[in-house]
Write a protein that holds these residues in place. Structure first.
Motif, PDB file in Angstrom:
ATOM      1  N   GLU A 231       0.842  -1.203   0.000  1.00 31.83           N
ATOM      2  CA  GLU A 231       0.000   0.000   0.000  1.00 31.83           C
ATOM      3  C   GLU A 231       0.878   1.255   0.000  1.00 31.83           C
ATOM      4  OE1 GLU A 231      -4.006  -1.739   2.220  1.00 31.83           O
ATOM      5  OE2 GLU A 231      -2.476  -0.725   3.405  1.00 31.83           O
ATOM      6  N   ALA A 232       1.985   1.195   0.739  1.00 33.21           N
ATOM      7  CA  ALA A 232       2.914   2.325   0.736  1.00 33.21           C
ATOM      8  C   ALA A 232       3.560   2.494  -0.633  1.00 33.21           C
ATOM      9  CB  ALA A 232       3.990   2.118   1.804  1.00 33.21           C
ATOM     10  N   LEU A 233       3.986   1.399  -1.247  1.00 31.96           N
ATOM     11  CA  LEU A 233       4.574   1.471  -2.587  1.00 31.96           C
ATOM     12  C   LEU A 233       3.611   2.129  -3.560  1.00 31.96           C
ATOM     13  CD1 LEU A 233       6.153  -2.104  -2.819  1.00 31.96           C
ATOM     14  CD2 LEU A 233       7.423   0.045  -2.682  1.00 31.96           C
ATOM     15  N   ALA A 234       2.348   1.680  -3.542  1.00 31.23           N
ATOM     16  CA  ALA A 234       1.349   2.228  -4.464  1.00 31.23           C
ATOM     17  C   ALA A 234       1.066   3.698  -4.175  1.00 31.23           C
ATOM     18  CB  ALA A 234       0.058   1.419  -4.371  1.00 31.23           C
ATOM     19  N   SER A 235       1.271   4.118  -2.929  1.00 34.01           N
ATOM     20  CA  SER A 235       0.991   5.495  -2.531  1.00 34.01           C
ATOM     21  C   SER A 235       2.176   6.430  -2.737  1.00 34.01           C
ATOM     22  CB  SER A 235       0.570   5.539  -1.055  1.00 34.01           C
ATOM     23  OG  SER A 235      -0.576   4.743  -0.821  1.00 34.01           O
TER      24      SER A 235
ATOM     25  N   VAL B 257      16.519  13.563  -3.498  1.00 31.27           N
ATOM     26  CA  VAL B 257      16.597  13.054  -4.873  1.00 31.27           C
ATOM     27  C   VAL B 257      16.445  11.533  -4.884  1.00 31.27           C
ATOM     28  CG1 VAL B 257      18.072  12.824  -6.901  1.00 31.27           C
ATOM     29  CG2 VAL B 257      18.014  14.985  -5.641  1.00 31.27           C
ATOM     30  N   ARG B 258      17.164  10.871  -4.002  1.00 33.80           N
ATOM     31  CA  ARG B 258      17.047   9.412  -3.900  1.00 33.80           C
ATOM     32  C   ARG B 258      15.639   9.011  -3.489  1.00 33.80           C
ATOM     33  NH1 ARG B 258      19.991   5.518   0.576  1.00 33.80           N
ATOM     34  NH2 ARG B 258      19.875   3.559  -0.597  1.00 33.80           N
ATOM     35  N   LEU B 259      15.083   9.735  -2.551  1.00 32.67           N
ATOM     36  CA  LEU B 259      13.734   9.428  -2.072  1.00 32.67           C
ATOM     37  C   LEU B 259      12.724   9.533  -3.222  1.00 32.67           C
ATOM     38  CD1 LEU B 259      12.493   8.788   0.771  1.00 32.67           C
ATOM     39  CD2 LEU B 259      11.818  11.177   0.860  1.00 32.67           C
ATOM     40  N   ALA B 260      12.835  10.574  -4.036  1.00 30.33           N
ATOM     41  CA  ALA B 260      11.906  10.749  -5.159  1.00 30.33           C
ATOM     42  C   ALA B 260      12.048   9.626  -6.168  1.00 30.33           C
ATOM     43  CB  ALA B 260      12.165  12.099  -5.828  1.00 30.33           C
ATOM     44  N   SER B 261      13.269   9.185  -6.439  1.00 35.44           N
ATOM     45  CA  SER B 261      13.487   8.075  -7.368  1.00 35.44           C
ATOM     46  C   SER B 261      12.870   6.788  -6.843  1.00 35.44           C
ATOM     47  CB  SER B 261      14.990   7.885  -7.584  1.00 35.44           C
ATOM     48  OG  SER B 261      15.243   6.718  -8.341  1.00 35.44           O
ATOM     49  N   MET B 262      13.020   6.524  -5.569  1.00 33.01           N
ATOM     50  CA  MET B 262      12.468   5.309  -4.964  1.00 33.01           C
ATOM     51  C   MET B 262      10.947   5.353  -4.938  1.00 33.01           C
ATOM     52  SD  MET B 262      15.294   4.814  -1.924  1.00 33.01           S
ATOM     53  CE  MET B 262      14.894   3.152  -1.435  1.00 33.01           C
ATOM     54  N   LYS B 263      10.367   6.526  -4.760  1.00 33.29           N
ATOM     55  CA  LYS B 263       8.908   6.657  -4.818  1.00 33.29           C
ATOM     56  C   LYS B 263       8.392   6.238  -6.200  1.00 33.29           C
ATOM     57  CE  LYS B 263       8.294  10.447  -1.459  1.00 33.29           C
ATOM     58  NZ  LYS B 263       7.068  10.103  -0.736  1.00 33.29           N
ATOM     59  N   ARG B 264       9.052   6.714  -7.264  1.00 32.56           N
ATOM     60  CA  ARG B 264       8.625   6.370  -8.628  1.00 32.56           C
ATOM     61  C   ARG B 264       8.742   4.866  -8.870  1.00 32.56           C
ATOM     62  NH1 ARG B 264      11.555  11.173  -9.728  1.00 32.56           N
ATOM     63  NH2 ARG B 264      13.397   9.950 -10.302  1.00 32.56           N
ATOM     64  N   GLU B 265       9.838   4.281  -8.429  1.00 35.58           N
ATOM     65  CA  GLU B 265      10.013   2.842  -8.607  1.00 35.58           C
ATOM     66  C   GLU B 265       8.970   2.059  -7.816  1.00 35.58           C
ATOM     67  OE1 GLU B 265      11.959   1.034 -10.512  1.00 35.58           O
ATOM     68  OE2 GLU B 265      12.796   2.812 -11.451  1.00 35.58           O
ATOM     69  N   GLY B 266       8.627   2.559  -6.653  1.00 34.61           N
ATOM     70  CA  GLY B 266       7.631   1.883  -5.826  1.00 34.61           C
ATOM     71  C   GLY B 266       6.268   1.827  -6.482  1.00 34.61           C
ATOM     72  N   ARG B 267       5.870   2.913  -7.091  1.00 32.73           N
ATOM     73  CA  ARG B 267       4.573   2.920  -7.783  1.00 32.73           C
ATOM     74  C   ARG B 267       4.563   1.895  -8.914  1.00 32.73           C
ATOM     75  NH1 ARG B 267       5.099   8.725  -7.060  1.00 32.73           N
ATOM     76  NH2 ARG B 267       3.568   9.474  -5.525  1.00 32.73           N
ATOM     77  N   ARG B 268       5.688   1.780  -9.610  1.00 33.77           N
ATOM     78  CA  ARG B 268       5.754   0.778 -10.682  1.00 33.77           C
ATOM     79  C   ARG B 268       5.706  -0.642 -10.110  1.00 33.77           C
ATOM     80  NH1 ARG B 268       8.954   4.720 -13.732  1.00 33.77           N
ATOM     81  NH2 ARG B 268      10.865   4.255 -12.564  1.00 33.77           N
ATOM     82  N   SER B 269       6.406  -0.861  -9.017  1.00 31.13           N
ATOM     83  CA  SER B 269       6.434  -2.199  -8.403  1.00 31.13           C
ATOM     84  C   SER B 269       5.051  -2.638  -7.934  1.00 31.13           C
ATOM     85  CB  SER B 269       7.399  -2.206  -7.207  1.00 31.13           C
ATOM     86  OG  SER B 269       8.705  -1.890  -7.589  1.00 31.13           O
ATOM     87  N   ALA B 270       4.257  -1.687  -7.448  1.00 29.12           N
ATOM     88  CA  ALA B 270       2.965  -2.019  -6.829  1.00 29.12           C
ATOM     89  C   ALA B 270       1.966  -2.598  -7.818  1.00 29.12           C
ATOM     90  CB  ALA B 270       2.379  -0.787  -6.155  1.00 29.12           C
ATOM     91  N   THR B 271       2.146  -2.331  -9.114  1.00 25.24           N
ATOM     92  CA  THR B 271       1.146  -2.783 -10.088  1.00 25.24           C
ATOM     93  C   THR B 271       0.999  -4.303 -10.128  1.00 25.24           C
ATOM     94  OG1 THR B 271       2.799  -2.713 -11.864  1.00 25.24           O
ATOM     95  CG2 THR B 271       1.466  -0.736 -11.521  1.00 25.24           C
ATOM     96  N   GLN B 272       2.031  -5.041  -9.733  1.00 25.59           N
ATOM     97  CA  GLN B 272       1.946  -6.507  -9.761  1.00 25.59           C
ATOM     98  C   GLN B 272       1.026  -7.051  -8.670  1.00 25.59           C
ATOM     99  OE1 GLN B 272       5.566  -8.619  -8.217  1.00 25.59           O
ATOM    100  NE2 GLN B 272       6.324  -6.526  -7.867  1.00 25.59           N
ATOM    101  N   TRP B 273       0.642  -6.202  -7.716  1.00 22.12           N
ATOM    102  CA  TRP B 273      -0.144  -6.660  -6.574  1.00 22.12           C
ATOM    103  C   TRP B 273      -1.600  -6.207  -6.652  1.00 22.12           C
ATOM    104  CZ3 TRP B 273       2.666 -10.118  -4.326  1.00 22.12           C
ATOM    105  CH2 TRP B 273       4.051  -9.964  -4.238  1.00 22.12           C
ATOM    106  N   ASP B 274      -2.116  -5.982  -7.823  1.00 22.28           N
ATOM    107  CA  ASP B 274      -3.493  -5.515  -7.951  1.00 22.28           C
ATOM    108  C   ASP B 274      -4.472  -6.615  -7.524  1.00 22.28           C
ATOM    109  OD1 ASP B 274      -6.133  -5.002  -9.514  1.00 22.28           O
ATOM    110  OD2 ASP B 274      -5.037  -3.115  -9.648  1.00 22.28           O
TER     111      ASP B 274
END
Length: 386
Positions: free
Chosen positions: A296-300, A346-363
């Motif tokens: 849920e955090a990744l998707a958020s 900067v690192r935090l923003a990059s990880m946020k973007r990757e997290g949103r992409r990762s979350a799609t597998q858990w729909d």
């Protein structure tokens, strides 16, 4: 198909991972099937009622899940198991999905389904094994009984499902012929996308039941260590449970003051809004069969900091250094992880973007289809066997 879920908790009256999984699957499967849920009467006195898109059947008034020591009681599980048999004999289903936690109701459901030749899916959310000795260190006899009850029901079920590879491996270890299909938990990607971020900003958020194994005390000590470097740090703790008062006392003793807020339980929409406005989700928990809050955090767009441990599957949900960070469940390791994220936007923003992409597998929609296939398989097997 006429599908039944069996579990003593029901969402949203209880907001744990099992309750959430069953609710999400039942809601989606109701579009194509006749779905039922056998549980305590969380909703009131009516024995049966509509609950959203599916039907619920109560076996009696809910019993307290936790004792004075903050741990789940054997009495509640035993009472639910005893009351299950008449309810399962009264209704006939094409397939039953019973949570393997707690264990006693699975024994009852197994017995009932053998009498009616109903296929049974046993869903394992975690497998404790030797963790029983740590959980009930002061009650060795009870710990041993719990361990034996857990081990004894491993073979039960026409099909066994584990919510993570971690749990599947622990379930099958040392027992020939006991395997489990892995169908994970999920997140409602579309719903989260529609929610606006909260006006309340947090640097760190914890979401979960306030029980001993969640180790929120470790997070509080980690926050205390960071105040010299981040004096305005804001930590929000979302959830309820028997550990809330001791944790509030600990926060006061550490002089955390306005740095930490105990927000209590929240509806999903508010939780997702809070996650969308936060920087880091802290999960110091040492026992997780999956860890829905992580995805849920990744998707958020909230970066998870997850504790490693021999009894938790949650670290497997993140790619360390890519969409989240791993740490040890200690104040020093957790404070170092938090500092590494909070001081590098900067690192935090990059990880946020990757997290949103990762979350799609858990729909949840995708996972509901996987479970539907297993229910159909179980029913087909049962018909062939007749």
């Amino acid at each position: 198909m006429k599908i039944a879920f069996v579990h003593d908790g029901l969402y949203p009256y209880l907001r744990g991972g099992i309750e959430r999984r069953n609710y999400e699957l039942a809601t989606r499967l109701s579009a194509r099937h006749d779905v039922h849920y056998v549980t305590w009467n969380h909703w009131g006195v009516a024995r049966s009622a509509r609950h959203g898109d599916f039907t619920v059947h109560g076996v009696g008034d809910p019993r307290p899940f936790y004792g004075d020591d903050g741990k789940r009681t054997v009495g509640e599980a035993a009472a639910f198991a005893l009351r299950l048999l008449p309810a399962l004999r009264q209704h006939r289903f094409d397939v039953i999905d019973c949570s393997a936690t707690p264990y006693l109701p699975l024994y009852t459901t197994w017995f009932a389904t053998r009498a009616t030749r109903t296929p049974l899916i046993a869903t394992w959310h975690e497998f404790w094994g030797d963790h029983w000795q740590d959980y009930l260190a002061d009650r060795r006899a009870v710990a041993q009984a719990g361990r034996l009850a857990e081990a004894g029901c491993r073979p039960l079920g026409d099909i066994r499902v584990a919510v993570s590879p971690f749990t599947a491996e622990r379930l099958a270890a040392g027992l020939h012929g006991v395997d489990a299909r892995v169908v994970g938990n999920g997140v409602d990607i579309a719903a989260i996308k529609r929610i606006r971020p909260s006006a309340e900003k947090s640097d760190v958020v914890f979401v979960g039941r306030l029980i001993e194994d969640k180790k929120v005390d470790v997070l509080l000590h980690a926050v205390h260590r960071l105040l010299g470097e981040f004096p305005e740090l804001r930590c929000t703790i979302v959830g309820a449970g028997p550990e809330r008062e001791p944790l509030e006392r600990l926060a006061a003793s550490l002089s955390l003051g306005s740095n930490v807020r105990f927000a209590g339980p929240m509806k999903d929409e508010k939780t997702f809004a809070l996650l969308k406005s936060a920087k880091v989700l802290a999960m110091p928990s040492i026992r997780e069969g999956f860890g829905i809050t992580v995805i849920e955090a990744l998707a958020s767009g909230c970066v998870p900091l997850v504790a490693r441990g021999p009894h938790t599957a949650a670290p497997g949900l993140v790619r360390d250094g890519v969409d989240g960070l791993l740490c040890d469940p200690t104040p020093g390791s957790m404070s170092a992880g938090l500092a590494a994220l909070l001081c590098d936007p900067v690192r935090l923003a990059s990880m946020k973007r990757e997290g949103r992409r990762s979350a799609t597998q858990w729909d949840w929609d995708r996972l509901a289809l996987q479970m539907e296939d297993l229910y159909l398989e179980a029913r087909t097997r049962a018909r062939i066997a007749v």
